[in-house]
Design an enzyme around this catalytic site. Structure first.
Site, PDB file in Angstrom:
ATOM      1  N   GLU A  50       0.866  -1.291  -0.020  1.00 27.09           N
ATOM      2  CA  GLU A  50      -0.117  -0.102  -0.093  1.00 27.09           C
ATOM      3  C   GLU A  50       0.976   1.291  -0.124  1.00 27.09           C
ATOM      4  OE1 GLU A  50      -4.039  -0.761   2.128  1.00 27.09           O
ATOM      5  OE2 GLU A  50      -2.315  -1.017   3.551  1.00 27.09           O
ATOM      6  N   TYR A  89     -18.223  24.750  -3.780  1.00 27.26           N
ATOM      7  CA  TYR A  89     -17.895  23.393  -3.477  1.00 27.26           C
ATOM      8  C   TYR A  89     -16.894  22.866  -4.533  1.00 27.26           C
ATOM      9  CZ  TYR A  89     -21.441  23.428  -7.265  1.00 27.26           C
ATOM     10  OH  TYR A  89     -22.429  23.809  -8.364  1.00 27.26           O
ATOM     11  N   LYS A  92     -12.688   3.443   1.415  1.00 28.40           N
ATOM     12  CA  LYS A  92     -11.492   2.725   0.681  1.00 28.40           C
ATOM     13  C   LYS A  92     -12.158   1.541  -0.083  1.00 28.40           C
ATOM     14  CE  LYS A  92      -7.001   1.518   1.899  1.00 28.40           C
ATOM     15  NZ  LYS A  92      -6.018   1.139   3.153  1.00 28.40           N
ATOM     16  N   GLU A 128      -8.453   7.035   9.167  1.00 22.69           N
ATOM     17  CA  GLU A 128      -8.941   7.709  10.337  1.00 22.69           C
ATOM     18  C   GLU A 128      -8.038   8.889  10.378  1.00 22.69           C
ATOM     19  OE1 GLU A 128     -10.018   3.477  11.177  1.00 22.69           O
ATOM     20  OE2 GLU A 128      -8.267   4.545  10.253  1.00 22.69           O
TER      21      GLU A 128
END
Length: 118
Positions: A21, A53, A98, A73
């Site tokens: 990763e 936005y 994810k 997190e």
């Protein structure tokens, strides 16, 4: 309080704890809902009175791509702090997905709420 939202914002970045990763970009999908009084923008039709936005999306993408966190997190907390401070948003709900992280699930992730609604 009114809400401005961004749904399905897709960003590729390096994120995760495993060795693979740390070298292979992965897709993250971000949903963001932000408290914002739209009445002045509606009355004046002035973009400066609106929560833009596109500007929020561009800044979120920039941050995600530049910061290679280990955990979603951590990234969720960073994004919440960034949006609240840089765009003066008093409350937000952020969902960070994810997809593909767990083969048997369509997606996994976290949802956080920060700030207060007026």
């Amino acid at each position: 309080m009114d809400r401005v939202y961004i749904r399905g914002l897709e960003v590729e970045t390096i994120i995760g704890i495993y060795d693979w990763e740390r070298v292979t970009p992965q897709l993250l999908v971000i949903d963001l809902e932000m408290a914002w009084d739209i009445s002045e923008a509606a009355r004046s039709e002035d973009i400066e009175a609106a929560l833009n936005y596109k500007s929020v999306s561009d800044r979120v993408i920039e941050h995600v791509q530049a910061n290679h966190c280990l955990l979603i997190e951590t990234l969720a907390e960073q994004l919440a702090a960034l949006v609240m401070s840089e765009f003066s948003v008093p409350w937000l709900c952020l969902e960070l997905n994810k997809p593909g992280a767990v083969p048997a699930a369509r997606t996994v992730g976290v949802r956080i709420e920060r700030g207060t609604l007026a």
